[in-house]
Design a protein around this motif. Sequence first.
Motif, PDB file in Angstrom:
ATOM      1  N   ALA A   1       0.164 -24.078  -4.934  1.00 24.18           N
ATOM      2  CA  ALA A   1      -1.043 -23.381  -4.504  1.00 24.18           C
ATOM      3  C   ALA A   1      -2.207 -23.718  -5.418  1.00 24.18           C
ATOM      4  CB  ALA A   1      -0.803 -21.875  -4.493  1.00 24.18           C
ATOM      5  N   TRP A   2      -3.423 -23.653  -4.872  1.00 20.53           N
ATOM      6  CA  TRP A   2      -4.633 -23.907  -5.660  1.00 20.53           C
ATOM      7  C   TRP A   2      -4.729 -22.869  -6.770  1.00 20.53           C
ATOM      8  CZ3 TRP A   2     -10.122 -22.039  -4.428  1.00 20.53           C
ATOM      9  CH2 TRP A   2     -11.034 -22.646  -5.315  1.00 20.53           C
ATOM     10  N   ALA A   3      -4.877 -23.315  -7.991  1.00 22.30           N
ATOM     11  CA  ALA A   3      -4.827 -22.417  -9.142  1.00 22.30           C
ATOM     12  C   ALA A   3      -6.118 -21.636  -9.353  1.00 22.30           C
ATOM     13  CB  ALA A   3      -4.508 -23.220 -10.405  1.00 22.30           C
ATOM     14  N   LYS A   4      -7.180 -21.969  -8.621  1.00 16.59           N
ATOM     15  CA  LYS A   4      -8.485 -21.329  -8.776  1.00 16.59           C
ATOM     16  C   LYS A   4      -8.951 -21.345 -10.235  1.00 16.59           C
ATOM     17  CE  LYS A   4      -8.015 -18.145  -4.851  1.00 16.59           C
ATOM     18  NZ  LYS A   4      -8.033 -16.717  -4.431  1.00 16.59           N
ATOM     19  N   PRO A   5      -9.310 -22.517 -10.743  1.00 17.68           N
ATOM     20  CA  PRO A   5      -9.781 -22.607 -12.137  1.00 17.68           C
ATOM     21  C   PRO A   5     -11.046 -21.779 -12.337  1.00 17.68           C
ATOM     22  CG  PRO A   5      -9.304 -24.780 -11.223  1.00 17.68           C
ATOM     23  CD  PRO A   5      -9.277 -23.816 -10.086  1.00 17.68           C
ATOM     24  N   PRO A   6     -11.336 -21.397 -13.571  1.00 13.66           N
ATOM     25  CA  PRO A   6     -12.523 -20.573 -13.822  1.00 13.66           C
ATOM     26  C   PRO A   6     -13.829 -21.352 -13.644  1.00 13.66           C
ATOM     27  CG  PRO A   6     -11.482 -21.186 -15.882  1.00 13.66           C
ATOM     28  CD  PRO A   6     -10.567 -21.635 -14.791  1.00 13.66           C
ATOM     29  N   ILE A   7     -14.893 -20.602 -13.423  1.00 17.75           N
ATOM     30  CA  ILE A   7     -16.235 -21.170 -13.326  1.00 17.75           C
ATOM     31  C   ILE A   7     -16.766 -21.377 -14.745  1.00 17.75           C
ATOM     32  CG2 ILE A   7     -18.591 -20.769 -12.509  1.00 17.75           C
ATOM     33  CD1 ILE A   7     -17.365 -18.973 -10.332  1.00 17.75           C
ATOM     34  N   ALA A   8     -17.284 -22.557 -15.021  1.00 15.26           N
ATOM     35  CA  ALA A   8     -17.876 -22.857 -16.328  1.00 15.26           C
ATOM     36  C   ALA A   8     -19.395 -22.777 -16.215  1.00 15.26           C
ATOM     37  CB  ALA A   8     -17.454 -24.237 -16.817  1.00 15.26           C
ATOM     38  N   MET A   9     -20.031 -22.303 -17.270  1.00 18.47           N
ATOM     39  CA  MET A   9     -21.477 -22.083 -17.246  1.00 18.47           C
ATOM     40  C   MET A   9     -22.117 -22.649 -18.498  1.00 18.47           C
ATOM     41  SD  MET A   9     -23.383 -18.507 -16.382  1.00 18.47           S
ATOM     42  CE  MET A   9     -25.116 -18.492 -15.870  1.00 18.47           C
ATOM     43  N   ARG A  10     -23.271 -23.309 -18.317  1.00 21.97           N
ATOM     44  CA  ARG A  10     -24.070 -23.818 -19.426  1.00 21.97           C
ATOM     45  C   ARG A  10     -25.482 -23.245 -19.315  1.00 21.97           C
ATOM     46  NH1 ARG A  10     -22.073 -28.703 -17.296  1.00 21.97           N
ATOM     47  NH2 ARG A  10     -24.187 -29.442 -16.892  1.00 21.97           N
ATOM     48  N   PHE A  11     -26.095 -22.981 -20.479  1.00 21.52           N
ATOM     49  CA  PHE A  11     -27.441 -22.398 -20.462  1.00 21.52           C
ATOM     50  C   PHE A  11     -28.044 -22.436 -21.857  1.00 21.52           C
ATOM     51  CE2 PHE A  11     -24.315 -19.053 -21.097  1.00 21.52           C
ATOM     52  CZ  PHE A  11     -24.763 -18.446 -22.259  1.00 21.52           C
ATOM     53  N   LYS A  12     -29.358 -22.214 -21.914  1.00 19.57           N
ATOM     54  CA  LYS A  12     -30.098 -22.005 -23.158  1.00 19.57           C
ATOM     55  C   LYS A  12     -31.029 -20.819 -22.938  1.00 19.57           C
ATOM     56  CE  LYS A  12     -30.165 -26.866 -24.606  1.00 19.57           C
ATOM     57  NZ  LYS A  12     -31.041 -28.036 -24.902  1.00 19.57           N
ATOM     58  N   LEU A  13     -31.106 -19.953 -23.936  1.00 29.07           N
ATOM     59  CA  LEU A  13     -31.910 -18.738 -23.808  1.00 29.07           C
ATOM     60  C   LEU A  13     -32.645 -18.486 -25.115  1.00 29.07           C
ATOM     61  CD1 LEU A  13     -32.829 -16.270 -22.231  1.00 29.07           C
ATOM     62  CD2 LEU A  13     -30.678 -15.145 -22.826  1.00 29.07           C
ATOM     63  N   ILE A  14     -33.965 -18.560 -25.069  1.00 27.42           N
ATOM     64  CA  ILE A  14     -34.791 -18.376 -26.259  1.00 27.42           C
ATOM     65  C   ILE A  14     -35.188 -16.907 -26.397  1.00 27.42           C
ATOM     66  CG2 ILE A  14     -37.035 -18.978 -27.291  1.00 27.42           C
ATOM     67  CD1 ILE A  14     -36.741 -21.739 -26.177  1.00 27.42           C
ATOM     68  N   MET A  15     -35.297 -16.458 -27.663  1.00 31.33           N
ATOM     69  CA  MET A  15     -35.697 -15.098 -28.022  1.00 31.33           C
ATOM     70  C   MET A  15     -34.665 -14.050 -27.596  1.00 31.33           C
ATOM     71  SD  MET A  15     -38.209 -16.102 -29.610  1.00 31.33           S
ATOM     72  CE  MET A  15     -38.597 -14.511 -30.294  1.00 31.33           C
ATOM     73  N   PHE A  16     -33.389 -14.430 -27.666  1.00 28.47           N
ATOM     74  CA  PHE A  16     -32.294 -13.521 -27.317  1.00 28.47           C
ATOM     75  C   PHE A  16     -31.122 -13.829 -28.236  1.00 28.47           C
ATOM     76  CE2 PHE A  16     -28.297 -12.712 -25.163  1.00 28.47           C
ATOM     77  CZ  PHE A  16     -28.467 -11.453 -24.613  1.00 28.47           C
ATOM     78  N   THR A  17     -30.479 -12.781 -28.751  1.00 30.65           N
ATOM     79  CA  THR A  17     -29.252 -12.955 -29.524  1.00 30.65           C
ATOM     80  C   THR A  17     -28.166 -12.082 -28.917  1.00 30.65           C
ATOM     81  OG1 THR A  17     -29.940 -11.237 -31.101  1.00 30.65           O
ATOM     82  CG2 THR A  17     -30.409 -13.525 -31.686  1.00 30.65           C
ATOM     83  N   ALA A  18     -27.042 -12.679 -28.603  1.00 28.91           N
ATOM     84  CA  ALA A  18     -25.940 -11.942 -28.004  1.00 28.91           C
ATOM     85  C   ALA A  18     -25.304 -10.982 -28.998  1.00 28.91           C
ATOM     86  CB  ALA A  18     -24.892 -12.908 -27.458  1.00 28.91           C
TER      87      ALA A  18
END
Length: 453
Positions: free
Chosen positions: A400-417
Motif C-alpha cells: 500500500a502507498w505509505a503516504k510520506p509526509p509533506i516537506a516544507m521550505r521557507f524563510k521568515l524575517i523578524m520572527f523567532t520560533a
Amino acid sequence: MISAIFVHNLKGDVVIARMYRHDLKRSVADAFRIQVVTNPDASLPVLTIGSTTFLHIRHDNLFFVAVTRINADVALVFEMLNRLVALTTGFLGKCDEEAVKNNLVLIYELLDELVDFGYPQTCDMDHLRARITSQGVKIEKRTKAKERPVSTDASARGDTPWRGKNIKYRKNETFVDVVEEIDALVGADGTPLRASVAGAVQVRAYLSGSPECRLGLNDRLVWSEQLGIKRRPDRSASPDIDDRVEADDASPTGVITLEDCQFHQCVSLERFGTDRTISFVPPDGEFELMRYRVQDSITLPFRLHPIVNELSSTKIEIRIAVKANFEANLSATDVVLSIPTPGNAANVNLVSSQGKAKWQPACNAIEWSINKFPGGAEYVLSAEADLAVMVTAGSKGSKAWAKPPIAMRFKLIMFTASGLVVRYLRISEPHLGYAAVKWVRYLTRNGSYEVRT
C-alpha cells in the motif's frame, strides 16, 4: 593527520597544492579529478581509494580537498576546510578562482599558518592577520578611515588577542542577526510530534577602538538545568525597518529555556553567569557570538491541514490547506511545499488559490511554490490524481502507498520560533565616546520541517 590540501577549479585543474607529509605524491590529485570533478554522479563529500581518503567541500567554482591516509577525525577536517574558506573570504573579500589565482602567495602563507605537519592550528582571523605579511589583492566591502597597524606581540599576548589595535571607522555600526532553523514533525491533525530550534547569534561589528558591548536577551533567560519547563513566551511584533529594527527598540518577551549554549571566546562567561548579560569585546568584522538550542514552547510558523481521499480505484483526491501562524505585518518568502503522490500516478490535475503548483513525475511529488506568504493568510491546493492501478492495504501481492509526509521550505524575517528576543545592545568606548548605530534582524528558516498526511 592531513597529508595534503588541494584546491581544484571546475575543470579539475589544480589551483593550489600544499603537501604537509611525505606519505603520498602530488599525482593523487588526478584521482580526485577523475572520480569527483569530472564525474557527474559523484555526490558524497568523502571518497576513499585504497588507503587514501579525499574529503572535500565546494565553494563557488572551487573544490577544497583535504587528503589523508589515516583514520582522521572527519568532523575536524571539514570544520578546518570551512574555516579555510571563511578565512580566504575575509582576507580577499571573496573566495573564487580569480581571487585565489591573484593571491597565490597569500594563500600559501595562510595554509602554512593554518596547518602544521598535517595538524590544524589557529583559525582566528586577527591572529593570522598579525602573522601574514603578504599584501593580497582584496575587494574591499567597507571603507575604513585608515589602515590599522597591528603589533604581532600585542595581538598575541594582549587581553583580547582576537581584536587588533588602533581600529578606526568613519561610521561605527553593529549588526546582530538572530538566525534560527526549525526541525519539526507534525501530525496530520496539526499536533506537533517533535520540534526543536537550533539558533545562532551572528554579529558584524565595525567599531573603532576597543569597545565593550553588552547584549541583553529576554529578561528572565534561564538554563534548562536550573529550572523546569516554562510557559509559552508571549511575543509582540517587532517593527520592520528595511528588514531591521533599532536594537534598543526590541519588544520584551517572556521566559525561554536555552540548552547547549556555546559562546565565542570574547564573551565573559562570569558576567553571564551573574546577571545573564552577554558582555564582550567584539572581534573586528563578522563572527558568531553564540549558538543555542531550544526544545520547549516552540511556535511553529505554519499550520497545515492535509486531506487524502480515495474517490475510486483509479483516482485519489488531495487537499492541502496551509495557514500562516504569525503576525499580519510579517511575510514569509520562498515558501515551497513538496506534496508526495503515489508512484503509480499517471496524471495529476492541480488547482491552487495562490502561487504555482507543478507535478514532478520523476520525484512522485507536487511542488507548490509561493513567493510571498503574508501573516494570517490561508491558501488551499486541490489535486486529483489518476492512477494506473490503485494500490490499497488489502491488495494481494502489492504494498500500500505509505503516504510520506509533506516537506516544507521557507524563510521568515523578524520572527523567532523560540521566542528569543534581543532586549538591548549597549556599546561603550570610554576613550572615543562615539554613539554607534545598532541593528538587529531575526531570520527563521526551515530545517527538517515535515507534516504527516
